[in-house]
Write a protein that holds these residues in place. Sequence first.
Motif, short mmCIF file in Angstrom:
data_model
loop_
_atom_site.label_atom_id
_atom_site.label_comp_id
_atom_site.label_asym_id
_atom_site.label_seq_id
_atom_site.Cartn_x
_atom_site.Cartn_y
_atom_site.Cartn_z
N ASP A 52 1.02 -1.12 0.22
CA ASP A 52 0.22 -0.20 -0.29
C ASP A 52 0.95 0.81 0.19
O ASP A 52 0.82 1.77 -0.31
CB ASP A 52 -1.25 -0.06 1.09
CG ASP A 52 -1.73 -0.80 1.10
OD1 ASP A 52 -1.77 -1.81 0.57
OD2 ASP A 52 -2.81 -1.72 2.38
N SER A 70 -6.85 2.68 1.16
CA SER A 70 -8.51 2.09 1.46
C SER A 70 -8.95 3.07 0.74
O SER A 70 -10.28 2.08 0.45
CB SER A 70 -8.32 2.22 2.99
OG SER A 70 -9.35 2.27 3.52
N ALA A 73 -9.75 1.93 -3.11
CA ALA A 73 -10.12 0.15 -2.67
C ALA A 73 -11.73 0.22 -2.61
O ALA A 73 -12.62 -0.09 -3.23
CB ALA A 73 -9.94 -0.47 -2.07
N ASP A 79 -9.08 -2.79 -8.02
CA ASP A 79 -9.61 -4.52 -7.47
C ASP A 79 -8.55 -4.89 -6.68
O ASP A 79 -6.92 -4.64 -7.22
CB ASP A 79 -10.16 -5.38 -8.75
CG ASP A 79 -11.15 -4.09 -9.42
OD1 ASP A 79 -12.18 -3.09 -8.78
OD2 ASP A 79 -11.37 -3.89 -10.49
N GLN A 81 -6.75 -7.36 -3.35
CA GLN A 81 -6.18 -6.87 -1.93
C GLN A 81 -5.08 -6.69 -1.81
O GLN A 81 -3.99 -6.46 -2.83
CB GLN A 81 -6.63 -8.30 -1.62
CG GLN A 81 -8.19 -8.62 -1.49
CD GLN A 81 -7.87 -10.24 -0.99
OE1 GLN A 81 -7.29 -10.95 -0.51
NE2 GLN A 81 -9.30 -10.99 -1.41
N SER A 82 -4.59 -6.32 -0.57
CA SER A 82 -3.53 -5.21 -0.23
C SER A 82 -2.51 -6.63 -0.96
O SER A 82 -1.62 -7.48 -0.84
CB SER A 82 -2.72 -5.71 1.35
OG SER A 82 -1.68 -5.04 1.04
N TYR A 85 -3.18 -6.17 -5.46
CA TYR A 85 -4.26 -4.51 -6.29
C TYR A 85 -4.01 -4.50 -8.09
O TYR A 85 -2.72 -4.96 -8.27
CB TYR A 85 -4.04 -3.32 -6.31
CG TYR A 85 -4.66 -3.16 -4.98
CD1 TYR A 85 -5.81 -3.43 -4.70
CD2 TYR A 85 -4.21 -2.71 -3.79
CE1 TYR A 85 -6.63 -2.80 -2.74
CE2 TYR A 85 -4.60 -2.82 -2.24
CZ TYR A 85 -5.68 -2.85 -1.89
OH TYR A 85 -6.33 -3.01 -0.84
#
Length: 98
Positions: A52, A70, A73, A79, A81-82, A85
């Motif tokens: 991130d 955050s 998303a 799209d 997840q950490s 993406y």
Amino acid sequence: MSDARLATGFPAHPKTKKLKKRLGPAGPWALVCLFLWCRESRPTGDLSGMSDEDIELAADWDGEDGALVSALAAVKFIDGQSGNYQVHDWAEHQPWSA
């Protein structure tokens, strides 16, 4: 030199408005910076393997740590997840890049 395109409706799009409401004007600007960075460094829009923090550095985000990713998303500009993406519909919006 490469380029990226932004739809004329970008400022009025509900996602952009939500992002601005959550983060202020710096949010949409950081997204534009992320789009430009992707065009240059990740032309498929795949952000896999980036933390991130890496994404926020690429977007030149200087707000609260984690807030940009955050919000991106949550409003679905990215799209996954950490660590895995991807920019939402990058190939559709930037076909010459993807």
